[in-house]
Write a protein that holds these residues in place. Structure first.
Motif, short mmCIF file in Angstrom:
data_model
loop_
_atom_site.label_atom_id
_atom_site.label_comp_id
_atom_site.label_asym_id
_atom_site.label_seq_id
_atom_site.Cartn_x
_atom_site.Cartn_y
_atom_site.Cartn_z
N LEU A 1 0.82 -1.21 0.00
CA LEU A 1 0.00 0.00 0.00
C LEU A 1 0.85 1.27 0.00
N ALA A 2 2.02 1.20 0.66
CA ALA A 2 2.89 2.38 0.73
C ALA A 2 3.43 2.79 -0.64
N LEU A 3 3.35 1.87 -1.63
CA LEU A 3 3.81 2.22 -2.98
C LEU A 3 3.11 3.48 -3.50
N ALA A 4 1.84 3.63 -3.15
CA ALA A 4 1.07 4.76 -3.67
C ALA A 4 0.90 5.89 -2.66
N ALA A 5 1.38 5.68 -1.45
CA ALA A 5 1.19 6.69 -0.40
C ALA A 5 2.14 7.87 -0.60
N PRO A 6 1.72 9.06 -0.23
CA PRO A 6 2.63 10.21 -0.31
C PRO A 6 3.75 10.07 0.72
N PRO A 7 4.89 10.74 0.50
CA PRO A 7 5.99 10.65 1.46
C PRO A 7 5.54 11.04 2.86
N GLY A 8 5.97 10.26 3.84
CA GLY A 8 5.64 10.58 5.22
C GLY A 8 4.32 10.01 5.71
N ALA A 9 3.57 9.35 4.82
CA ALA A 9 2.29 8.78 5.24
C ALA A 9 2.53 7.62 6.20
N GLY A 10 1.80 7.58 7.29
CA GLY A 10 1.98 6.54 8.29
C GLY A 10 0.92 5.47 8.22
N ASP A 11 0.90 4.62 9.25
CA ASP A 11 -0.06 3.52 9.29
C ASP A 11 -1.50 4.02 9.36
N ASP A 12 -1.71 5.18 10.01
CA ASP A 12 -3.08 5.70 10.12
C ASP A 12 -3.67 5.95 8.74
N ALA A 13 -2.85 6.51 7.84
CA ALA A 13 -3.34 6.77 6.48
C ALA A 13 -3.64 5.47 5.75
N ILE A 14 -2.79 4.45 5.98
CA ILE A 14 -3.02 3.15 5.33
C ILE A 14 -4.29 2.50 5.84
N TRP A 15 -4.52 2.55 7.16
CA TRP A 15 -5.75 1.96 7.70
C TRP A 15 -6.98 2.72 7.21
N SER A 16 -6.87 4.02 7.08
CA SER A 16 -8.00 4.80 6.58
C SER A 16 -8.33 4.42 5.15
N ALA A 17 -7.28 4.18 4.33
CA ALA A 17 -7.50 3.78 2.94
C ALA A 17 -8.16 2.41 2.88
N LEU A 18 -7.71 1.48 3.74
CA LEU A 18 -8.32 0.15 3.76
C LEU A 18 -9.78 0.23 4.21
N ALA A 19 -10.04 1.08 5.20
CA ALA A 19 -11.42 1.23 5.67
C ALA A 19 -12.30 1.83 4.58
N ALA A 20 -11.74 2.72 3.79
CA ALA A 20 -12.52 3.36 2.72
C ALA A 20 -13.03 2.37 1.70
N VAL A 21 -12.30 1.27 1.51
CA VAL A 21 -12.72 0.26 0.54
C VAL A 21 -13.20 -1.01 1.23
N ASP A 22 -13.59 -0.87 2.51
CA ASP A 22 -14.15 -1.98 3.30
C ASP A 22 -13.19 -3.17 3.38
N ALA A 23 -11.90 -2.88 3.49
CA ALA A 23 -10.91 -3.95 3.57
C ALA A 23 -10.23 -4.02 4.93
N ASP A 24 -10.58 -3.11 5.83
CA ASP A 24 -9.87 -3.10 7.11
C ASP A 24 -10.23 -4.30 7.98
N ALA A 25 -11.42 -4.85 7.80
CA ALA A 25 -11.82 -5.98 8.66
C ALA A 25 -10.94 -7.19 8.42
N TRP A 26 -10.78 -7.60 7.14
CA TRP A 26 -9.94 -8.77 6.89
C TRP A 26 -8.46 -8.45 7.10
N ALA A 27 -8.06 -7.18 6.90
CA ALA A 27 -6.66 -6.81 7.13
C ALA A 27 -6.30 -6.89 8.61
N ARG A 28 -7.23 -6.45 9.46
CA ARG A 28 -6.98 -6.51 10.91
C ARG A 28 -7.02 -7.95 11.43
#
Length: 586
Positions: A435-462
């Motif tokens: 996921l960090a491949l597309a993240a802007p520089p300095g983006a942390g785990d919070d941004a990654i979890w938000s992106a997963l939640a946006a596409v309803d993927a945070d449940a299986w990721a967690r």
């Protein structure tokens, strides 16, 4: 006809080799110096043996013989140490050179226009990435150092032979004609032969890849026999190509063997004749014969390894050819004034003379959601790729904010428009790295979890044992098709482009999951422009406007209600989709 990636010419290969050598002058000269010293140490043996023969003829002592043997052992030890160090430096240099070659090839491959990759197919690129890199690695690690050693040894050994007397040059010259004629004949044919051989391997890979990727289609249409026949033809072509290069070797190697034998025999006969006339000593004849005999090994290695170098040069030409693909975009420095996406009189064809799009006009408002529908093969995906800047149009223009998409640097373009298709790749690595491949520089785990939640993927990721640190992809945890698509969509959320072109991005997911995912994504994409190539008509129903693409033209464009009321192609599709027996569906 499939476009084939180019192959670099001889001049380009030579220039690249020179540039690589200039990047490592210290290691190169160290290796050459050590090889030269090792060769000089080896030259002592014939001279010492010749002098020993001379001493035995005139009378000597056991002590003198012992002294000579000790000197021979000393020179042999020095030669062994120098050769070991020279090989170490040479192979270290080879590893560094190979690393640079691989990095340059990866850079060139990643810079290839997507349209070129699609036109050329994956087989050629896969063969260059695997077989050509392996062959070049063999040449750089082993063949080139060994060939260098052989050249240095041959030159110094010949100089040592001449130090015995000028007459040694005459028998040595007898071996030159068969070597020169054989080399000229071989080199004139070898490069084209090996390029043809490598191209045949690429074709086999392409056929196998296409058959494997389209296995379901092949099976459903009963094309197995045709695909097997195609592979048989590719194998037959490869057989012919390999047979040609084998013929080159079977003619070349025996011819040069004559070049090895003639000098040795001639030196012994000519030296013996001079000895009978009292013009040279027995020791000189012995030393000269041993020197000429010593020439056989390095010259043989020069000739034999030359074949390996030809293979390596052909592979290098194919790898460098990837970097010669012209860019499909020229950055003008123009800055888009806004995010409005416009296509004006767009014409495009994959094969010259057979246009896929015929003068398309389409204007997409900022923040608008457009659905493109139409029969398979109508040109929807092609138009989507042009709207995403993947392909430049053959005619007309595709602009964002008044600037042509191919006039923007690729990094800037992806900040305006991004494409996501039904084919998604999960890279080998952790979920976070994917996921960090597309993240802007300095983006942390919070941004990654938000992106997963946006596409309803945070449940299986967690639910993963190591969560974001879980290794996925080949060799790691296998993701389902739906999960892989959610990862790709989460990348888009992180990349945050203003406009998204979705080419049936959820077509491989279960219909209920796809509808849920699209609704979740719609909330995330609020305020963004979306061009969705619709596989299911409920996507079109939810869009602001619908573009109907038929035979490379936009035949209808309007809201869902407008097009249904118009009673045209879209209305027929809609009633057919809903199972409505209305006359509009006929």
């Amino acid at each position: 006809m499939r476009q084939v990636l180019p192959v670099a010419g001889t001049r380009a290969v030579r220039a690249y080799a020179v540039s690589i050598a200039r990047n490592h002058p210290r290691m190169l000269w160290t290796a050459l110096s050590l090889h030269a010293l090792a060769a000089l140490a080896a030259l002592a043996a014939p001279r010492l043996i010749g002098e020993l023969v001379e001493a035995v003829e005139t009378g000597t002592t056991v002590g003198h013989v012992d002294d000579v043997m000790l000197l021979l052992a000393g020179f042999l030890l020095v030669q062994t140490v120098l050769t070991r160090q020279a090989r170490y430096v040479s192979q270290s240099l080879g590893e560094e050179v190979l690393a640079e070659l691989r990095e340059d090839f990866v850079d060139s491959t990643l810079a290839l226009p997507v349209g070129v990759v699609e036109s050329a197919g994956s087989g050629d690129l896969l063969t260059r990435t695997s077989r050509d890199v392996d062959q070049l690695g063999w040449s750089v690690r082993w063949a080139l150092p060994e060939w260098t050693i052989a050249v240095v040894t041959a030159v110094l050994t010949f100089a040592g032979a001449l130090s015995v007397g000028w007459w040694v040059a005459l028998p040595c010259l007898l071996g030159v004609p068969p070597l020169v004629l054989g080399l000229r004949w071989y080199l004139a044919r070898a490069k084209d032969g090996y390029l043809r051989e490598n191209a045949s391997y690429s074709q086999i890979s392409a056929t196998l890849t296409e058959t494997t990727e389209g296995a379901r289609t092949v099976e459903s249409l009963g094309l197995a026999g045709e695909r097997v026949a195609a592979l048989d033809r590719d194998c037959a072509d490869s057989y012919v190509a390999e047979r040609y290069t084998l013929r080159l070797r079977t003619v070349f190697f025996p011819s040069v063997e004559i070049g090895y034998l003639l000098p040795t025999v001639a030196t012994l006969l000519f030296g013996g004749w001079l000895y009978t006339r009292g013009q040279v000593s027995l020791g000189e004849v012995t030393a000269a014969t041993l020197y000429v005999q010593m020439l056989i090994d390095p010259v043989d290695r020069i000739v034999s390894i030359l074949d390996e170098l030809q293979v390596g040069a052909a592979s290098l030409a194919r790898l460098l050819g990837v970097g010669q693909v012209p860019d499909d975009r020229v950055a003008t420095g123009a800055v888009p004034q806004g995010e409005k996406l416009d296509a004006r009189d767009v014409v495009f064809s994959y094969v010259e003379g057979r246009p896929v799009l015929h003068g398309i006009d389409l204007s997409v408002g900022v923040g608008e959601r457009i659905a493109m529908v139409g029969p398979s093969g109508a040109g929807k995906s092609t138009l989507g790729r042009l709207l995403a800047g993947i392909h430049p149009p053959d005619g007309g223009s595709v602009t964002v904010g008044g600037v042509g998409l191919t006039e923007l640097p690729l990094d800037d373009l992806r900040g305006h428009v991004a494409l996501v298709t039904q084919e998604h790749h999960v890279f080998v690595g952790t979920l976070r790295e994917n996921l960090a491949l597309a993240a802007p520089p300095g983006a942390g785990d919070d941004a990654i979890w938000s992106a997963l939640a946006a596409v309803d993927a945070d449940a299986w990721a967690r639910a993963l044992p190591r969560r974001l640190d879980e290794v996925v992809g080949s060799g790691g945890r296998a993701l389902t098709a739906a999960q892989a698509q959610q990862v790709a969509l989460a990348r888009l959320v992180l990349a945050d482009p203003h406009t998204l072109v979705l080419d049936e991005a959820t077509s491989l997911i279960d219909p209920r999951a796809a509808r849920h995912l699209e609704r979740s994504l719609a909330a995330v994409l609020e305020g963004r422009t979306v061009v969705a190539i619709a596989h299911r008509l409920f996507s079109a129903h939810d869009a602001d406007r619908v573009a109907v693409v038929e035979d490379g033209l936009v035949t209808e464009f309007g809201t869902h209600d407008e097009l249904v009321a118009a009673g045209g192609s879209y209305a027929a599709l809609w009633h057919s989709w809903n199972g409505d027996p209305s006359p509009l569906s006929t």
